[in-house]
Scaffold this motif. Structure first.
Motif, PDB file in Angstrom:
ATOM      1  N   MET A 175       0.821  -1.207   0.000  1.00  0.00           N
ATOM      2  CA  MET A 175       0.000   0.000   0.000  1.00  0.00           C
ATOM      3  C   MET A 175       0.856   1.258   0.000  1.00  0.00           C
ATOM      4  SD  MET A 175      -3.201  -0.960   2.491  1.00  0.00           S
ATOM      5  CE  MET A 175      -3.937   0.661   2.254  1.00  0.00           C
ATOM      6  N   ASP A 176       2.081   1.152   0.565  1.00  0.00           N
ATOM      7  CA  ASP A 176       2.943   2.332   0.602  1.00  0.00           C
ATOM      8  C   ASP A 176       3.783   2.471  -0.666  1.00  0.00           C
ATOM      9  OD1 ASP A 176       4.720   0.290   0.853  1.00  0.00           O
ATOM     10  OD2 ASP A 176       5.427   0.825   2.869  1.00  0.00           O
ATOM     11  N   GLY A 177       3.526   1.585  -1.636  1.00  0.00           N
ATOM     12  CA  GLY A 177       4.220   1.686  -2.907  1.00  0.00           C
ATOM     13  C   GLY A 177       5.485   0.867  -3.007  1.00  0.00           C
ATOM     14  N   THR A 178       5.940   0.233  -1.928  1.00  0.00           N
ATOM     15  CA  THR A 178       7.159  -0.560  -1.971  1.00  0.00           C
ATOM     16  C   THR A 178       6.859  -1.960  -2.499  1.00  0.00           C
ATOM     17  OG1 THR A 178       6.826  -1.275   0.317  1.00  0.00           O
ATOM     18  CG2 THR A 178       8.156   0.692  -0.051  1.00  0.00           C
ATOM     19  N   ALA A 179       7.863  -2.567  -3.111  1.00  0.00           N
ATOM     20  CA  ALA A 179       7.699  -3.908  -3.672  1.00  0.00           C
ATOM     21  C   ALA A 179       7.715  -4.949  -2.563  1.00  0.00           C
ATOM     22  CB  ALA A 179       8.833  -4.194  -4.668  1.00  0.00           C
ATOM     23  N   ASP A 180       6.850  -5.956  -2.700  1.00  0.00           N
ATOM     24  CA  ASP A 180       6.775  -7.037  -1.718  1.00  0.00           C
ATOM     25  C   ASP A 180       7.842  -8.072  -2.065  1.00  0.00           C
ATOM     26  OD1 ASP A 180       6.109  -8.804   0.198  1.00  0.00           O
ATOM     27  OD2 ASP A 180       4.165  -9.367  -0.617  1.00  0.00           O
ATOM     28  N   THR A 181       8.998  -7.959  -1.414  1.00  0.00           N
ATOM     29  CA  THR A 181      10.135  -8.842  -1.675  1.00  0.00           C
ATOM     30  C   THR A 181      10.408  -9.692  -0.449  1.00  0.00           C
ATOM     31  OG1 THR A 181      11.721  -7.234  -0.829  1.00  0.00           O
ATOM     32  CG2 THR A 181      11.118  -7.067  -3.177  1.00  0.00           C
ATOM     33  N   PRO A 182      11.171 -10.775  -0.588  1.00  0.00           N
ATOM     34  CA  PRO A 182      11.541 -11.557   0.603  1.00  0.00           C
ATOM     35  C   PRO A 182      12.245 -10.712   1.655  1.00  0.00           C
ATOM     36  CG  PRO A 182      12.017 -12.787  -1.388  1.00  0.00           C
ATOM     37  CD  PRO A 182      11.619 -11.419  -1.836  1.00  0.00           C
ATOM     38  N   GLU A 183      13.056  -9.774   1.194  1.00  0.00           N
ATOM     39  CA  GLU A 183      13.756  -8.918   2.141  1.00  0.00           C
ATOM     40  C   GLU A 183      12.786  -8.027   2.926  1.00  0.00           C
ATOM     41  OE1 GLU A 183      16.423 -10.170  -1.093  1.00  0.00           O
ATOM     42  OE2 GLU A 183      14.443  -9.203  -1.025  1.00  0.00           O
TER      43      GLU A 183
ATOM     44  N   ASP B   3      10.849  -8.985  11.372  1.00  0.00           N
ATOM     45  CA  ASP B   3      11.776  -8.535  12.414  1.00  0.00           C
ATOM     46  C   ASP B   3      11.169  -7.394  13.241  1.00  0.00           C
ATOM     47  OD1 ASP B   3      13.568 -10.433  11.573  1.00  0.00           O
ATOM     48  OD2 ASP B   3      14.761  -9.035  10.361  1.00  0.00           O
ATOM     49  N   PHE B   4      10.385  -6.523  12.574  1.00  0.00           N
ATOM     50  CA  PHE B   4       9.646  -5.508  13.333  1.00  0.00           C
ATOM     51  C   PHE B   4       8.767  -6.162  14.391  1.00  0.00           C
ATOM     52  CE2 PHE B   4       9.568  -2.219   9.628  1.00  0.00           C
ATOM     53  CZ  PHE B   4      10.775  -1.702  10.054  1.00  0.00           C
ATOM     54  N   GLU B   5       7.991  -7.147  13.958  1.00  0.00           N
ATOM     55  CA  GLU B   5       7.047  -7.802  14.869  1.00  0.00           C
ATOM     56  C   GLU B   5       7.793  -8.492  16.003  1.00  0.00           C
ATOM     57  OE1 GLU B   5       3.264 -10.915  14.750  1.00  0.00           O
ATOM     58  OE2 GLU B   5       4.316 -10.371  12.901  1.00  0.00           O
ATOM     59  N   ALA B   6       8.878  -9.170  15.675  1.00  0.00           N
ATOM     60  CA  ALA B   6       9.652  -9.864  16.702  1.00  0.00           C
ATOM     61  C   ALA B   6      10.256  -8.888  17.711  1.00  0.00           C
ATOM     62  CB  ALA B   6      10.766 -10.689  16.044  1.00  0.00           C
ATOM     63  N   GLY B   7      10.553  -7.686  17.259  1.00  0.00           N
ATOM     64  CA  GLY B   7      11.149  -6.690  18.148  1.00  0.00           C
ATOM     65  C   GLY B   7      10.130  -5.769  18.801  1.00  0.00           C
ATOM     66  N   ASN B   8       8.818  -6.133  18.696  1.00  0.00           N
ATOM     67  CA  ASN B   8       7.748  -5.293  19.244  1.00  0.00           C
ATOM     68  C   ASN B   8       7.829  -3.875  18.703  1.00  0.00           C
ATOM     69  OD1 ASN B   8       6.465  -7.252  21.075  1.00  0.00           O
ATOM     70  ND2 ASN B   8       8.435  -7.140  22.149  1.00  0.00           N
ATOM     71  N   LEU B   9       7.908  -3.788  17.382  1.00  0.00           N
ATOM     72  CA  LEU B   9       7.995  -2.519  16.674  1.00  0.00           C
ATOM     73  C   LEU B   9       6.869  -2.439  15.647  1.00  0.00           C
ATOM     74  CD1 LEU B   9      11.849  -2.562  16.066  1.00  0.00           C
ATOM     75  CD2 LEU B   9      10.629  -1.191  17.772  1.00  0.00           C
ATOM     76  N   SER B  10       6.477  -1.211  15.315  1.00  0.00           N
ATOM     77  CA  SER B  10       5.403  -1.021  14.347  1.00  0.00           C
ATOM     78  C   SER B  10       5.698   0.229  13.536  1.00  0.00           C
ATOM     79  CB  SER B  10       4.051  -0.873  15.062  1.00  0.00           C
ATOM     80  OG  SER B  10       2.999  -0.770  14.134  1.00  0.00           O
ATOM     81  N   PRO B  11       5.910   0.107  12.233  1.00  0.00           N
ATOM     82  CA  PRO B  11       6.271   1.266  11.417  1.00  0.00           C
ATOM     83  C   PRO B  11       5.083   2.203  11.211  1.00  0.00           C
ATOM     84  CG  PRO B  11       5.998  -0.676  10.027  1.00  0.00           C
ATOM     85  CD  PRO B  11       5.891  -1.145  11.442  1.00  0.00           C
ATOM     86  N   LEU B  12       5.348   3.491  11.284  1.00  0.00           N
ATOM     87  CA  LEU B  12       4.298   4.485  11.153  1.00  0.00           C
ATOM     88  C   LEU B  12       3.599   4.399   9.804  1.00  0.00           C
ATOM     89  CD1 LEU B  12       2.796   7.056  12.098  1.00  0.00           C
ATOM     90  CD2 LEU B  12       4.715   8.387  11.199  1.00  0.00           C
ATOM     91  N   TRP B  13       4.349   4.115   8.734  1.00  0.00           N
ATOM     92  CA  TRP B  13       3.766   4.182   7.398  1.00  0.00           C
ATOM     93  C   TRP B  13       2.657   3.154   7.170  1.00  0.00           C
ATOM     94  CZ3 TRP B  13       8.961   2.812   8.147  1.00  0.00           C
ATOM     95  CH2 TRP B  13       9.301   1.484   7.921  1.00  0.00           C
TER      96      TRP B  13
ATOM     97  N   ASP C  60      -3.200   6.394   9.098  1.00  0.00           N
ATOM     98  CA  ASP C  60      -4.623   6.760   9.129  1.00  0.00           C
ATOM     99  C   ASP C  60      -5.249   6.475  10.481  1.00  0.00           C
ATOM    100  OD1 ASP C  60      -4.480   7.636   6.556  1.00  0.00           O
ATOM    101  OD2 ASP C  60      -5.371   5.837   5.659  1.00  0.00           O
ATOM    102  N   ASP C  61      -4.770   5.454  11.188  1.00  0.00           N
ATOM    103  CA  ASP C  61      -5.307   5.133  12.508  1.00  0.00           C
ATOM    104  C   ASP C  61      -4.770   6.086  13.574  1.00  0.00           C
ATOM    105  OD1 ASP C  61      -6.784   2.986  11.557  1.00  0.00           O
ATOM    106  OD2 ASP C  61      -5.137   1.580  11.831  1.00  0.00           O
ATOM    107  N   LEU C  62      -3.483   6.405  13.492  1.00  0.00           N
ATOM    108  CA  LEU C  62      -2.862   7.240  14.515  1.00  0.00           C
ATOM    109  C   LEU C  62      -3.149   8.721  14.318  1.00  0.00           C
ATOM    110  CD1 LEU C  62       0.663   5.609  14.889  1.00  0.00           C
ATOM    111  CD2 LEU C  62      -1.302   5.365  16.408  1.00  0.00           C
ATOM    112  N   MET C  63      -3.274   9.158  13.084  1.00  0.00           N
ATOM    113  CA  MET C  63      -3.440  10.577  12.782  1.00  0.00           C
ATOM    114  C   MET C  63      -4.556  10.767  11.767  1.00  0.00           C
ATOM    115  SD  MET C  63       0.546  11.751  12.542  1.00  0.00           S
ATOM    116  CE  MET C  63       1.718  11.387  13.868  1.00  0.00           C
ATOM    117  N   PRO C  64      -5.804  10.553  12.173  1.00  0.00           N
ATOM    118  CA  PRO C  64      -6.922  10.721  11.236  1.00  0.00           C
ATOM    119  C   PRO C  64      -7.122  12.198  10.904  1.00  0.00           C
ATOM    120  CG  PRO C  64      -7.743  10.363  13.449  1.00  0.00           C
ATOM    121  CD  PRO C  64      -6.253  10.147  13.514  1.00  0.00           C
ATOM    122  N   PHE C  65      -7.807  12.460   9.792  1.00  0.00           N
ATOM    123  CA  PHE C  65      -8.054  13.844   9.393  1.00  0.00           C
ATOM    124  C   PHE C  65      -8.992  14.553  10.375  1.00  0.00           C
ATOM    125  CE2 PHE C  65      -6.713  11.968   5.323  1.00  0.00           C
ATOM    126  CZ  PHE C  65      -5.706  12.865   4.990  1.00  0.00           C
TER     127      PHE C  65
END
Length: 363
Positions: A4-12, A19-29, A33-38
């Motif tokens: 949805m953010d325009g990046t390619a869905d690659t194995p990397e 790794d985000f999930e394993a490290g209890n991290l969540s990317p803003l991008w 819409d949930d964190l900063m609605p209009f």
């Protein structure tokens, strides 16, 4: 394949998200819409509770559920359908109907949460706040600011019900809650017609020299109906005489205030009373922050979002943040309202929008 953010869905990329999930991290991008609605998008929904249903359930509870140490109060919370698993009316406000049978006593306790009681009908109960017995009667607003001991005793054979309002959801979210048991009954079972706090503080425009320090919450334990009624009546009379006194045509309103500061009665809860003439109506408005209303007397319509609800004496309704609301009075329409306004104001999030008006700084 594109994300949805325009990046390619690659194995990397898949490994990066793992790794985000394993490290209890969540990317803003992935959640902007949930964190900063209009505009505010509350999970709470507008909802109406009918007094006749609430009272009947409270009465049945009175027959089946004892009041006393442990459960402490026979109070039934208004649970917003949009906040499942809670007993919250809105994300910041708790509201309940409390029922005390004839000659029953609710033992004393205290807690960090700020609380009040508003009486839509009946009398005969005294709430004892820090040892001061305060009579509860129709139309009265009774305060129990945070960390004040309080209990209730019914001096009559007849049951009585009222609403409680607290900042429980906000306190729970902020992890500021403390609770402590007090007397098994109440520390003073007297039933005077006027409390000591009223004898000291309930004189309009006059302040005792023994109380010149500003207090966080109002030192006045009771705001009596006769004064509220008189203030609203005079606003409408002044309007009839051509003087500016009402907030809108046919709409009188007051805010209960702390006599030591002129501000809100408690640091987290704002209390108001509104009266509309028969036939009067308010424009739709959006407000940041949430509110709970109770019809004190009369019949009318409240529009919540796009839905009209007929309401009558005792009925309660919740208005979540930024949900448009308006009122129409079929008869003289008296309503009590409490909100999280002091929190919103202090954090500078206050915003009001009335479609078709340029001024957004409305009461």
């Amino acid at each position: 394949m594109q994300q949805m953010d325009g990046t390619a869905d690659t194995p990397e990329l898949q490994q990066l998200y793992a790794d985000f999930e394993a490290g209890n991290l969540s990317p803003l991008w992935t959640q902007r819409d949930d964190l900063m609605p209009f505009t505010p998008s509350p999970k709470a929904v507008p909802h109406v509770w009918q007094w006749r249903t609430l009272y009947e359930l409270a009465r049945r509870s009175g027959d089946l559920v004892p009041v006393g140490r442990g459960g402490e109060r026979r109070a039934i919370g208004l649970a917003n359908p949009g906040l499942p698993g809670t007993a919250y009316a809105t994300p910041t406000l708790w509201c309940a109907i409390q029922y005390l049978g004839g000659h029953e006593t609710a033992p004393e306790h205290r807690h960090s949460q700020n609380a009040f009681r508003f009486v839509v009908e009946g009398e005969g109960v005294w709430t004892v706040v820090n040892g001061d017995p305060v009579a509860m009667r129709r139309g009265d607003l009774l305060l129990t600011p945070g960390w004040n001991y309080h209990g209730h005793h019914n001096d009559t054979a007849a049951p009585m019900a009222w609403i409680d309002g607290l900042d429980v959801p906000f306190s729970h979210y902020a992890d500021v809650g403390f609770f402590e048991f007090g007397s098994e009954r109440v520390t003073d079972e007297a039933s005077p017609p006027i409390s000591r706090s009223e004898r000291l503080w309930a004189h309009p425009g006059l302040r005792p020299l023994s109380g010149l320090d500003d207090q966080t919450s109002s030192p006045l334990a009771a705001y009596r109906w006769e004064f509220t009624d008189r203030a609203l009546t005079e606003q409408l009379r002044l309007e009839d005489e051509g003087h500016p006194a009402t907030v809108e045509q046919g709409h009188a309103a007051i805010r209960y205030v702390n006599p030591t500061t002129g501000g809100d009665v408690m640091p987290t809860i704002r209390c108001e009373f509104h009266r509309l003439r028969a036939g009067a109506e308010t424009p739709a408005r959006h407000e940041v922050g949430s509110a709970v209303w109770q019809v004190f007397e009369g019949d009318g319509t409240v529009v919540l979002g796009d839905t009209e609800h007929k309401v009558t004496t005792g009925d309660l309704f919740a208005v979540p943040s930024w949900v448009p609301w308006s009122l129409h009075a079929d008869s003289q329409f008296d309503l009590f309202r409490f909100t999280d306004g002091p929190i919103i104001d202090r954090l500078h999030f206050t915003r009001t929008f009335v479609p078709g008006r340029r001024n957004e700084d409305l009461p």
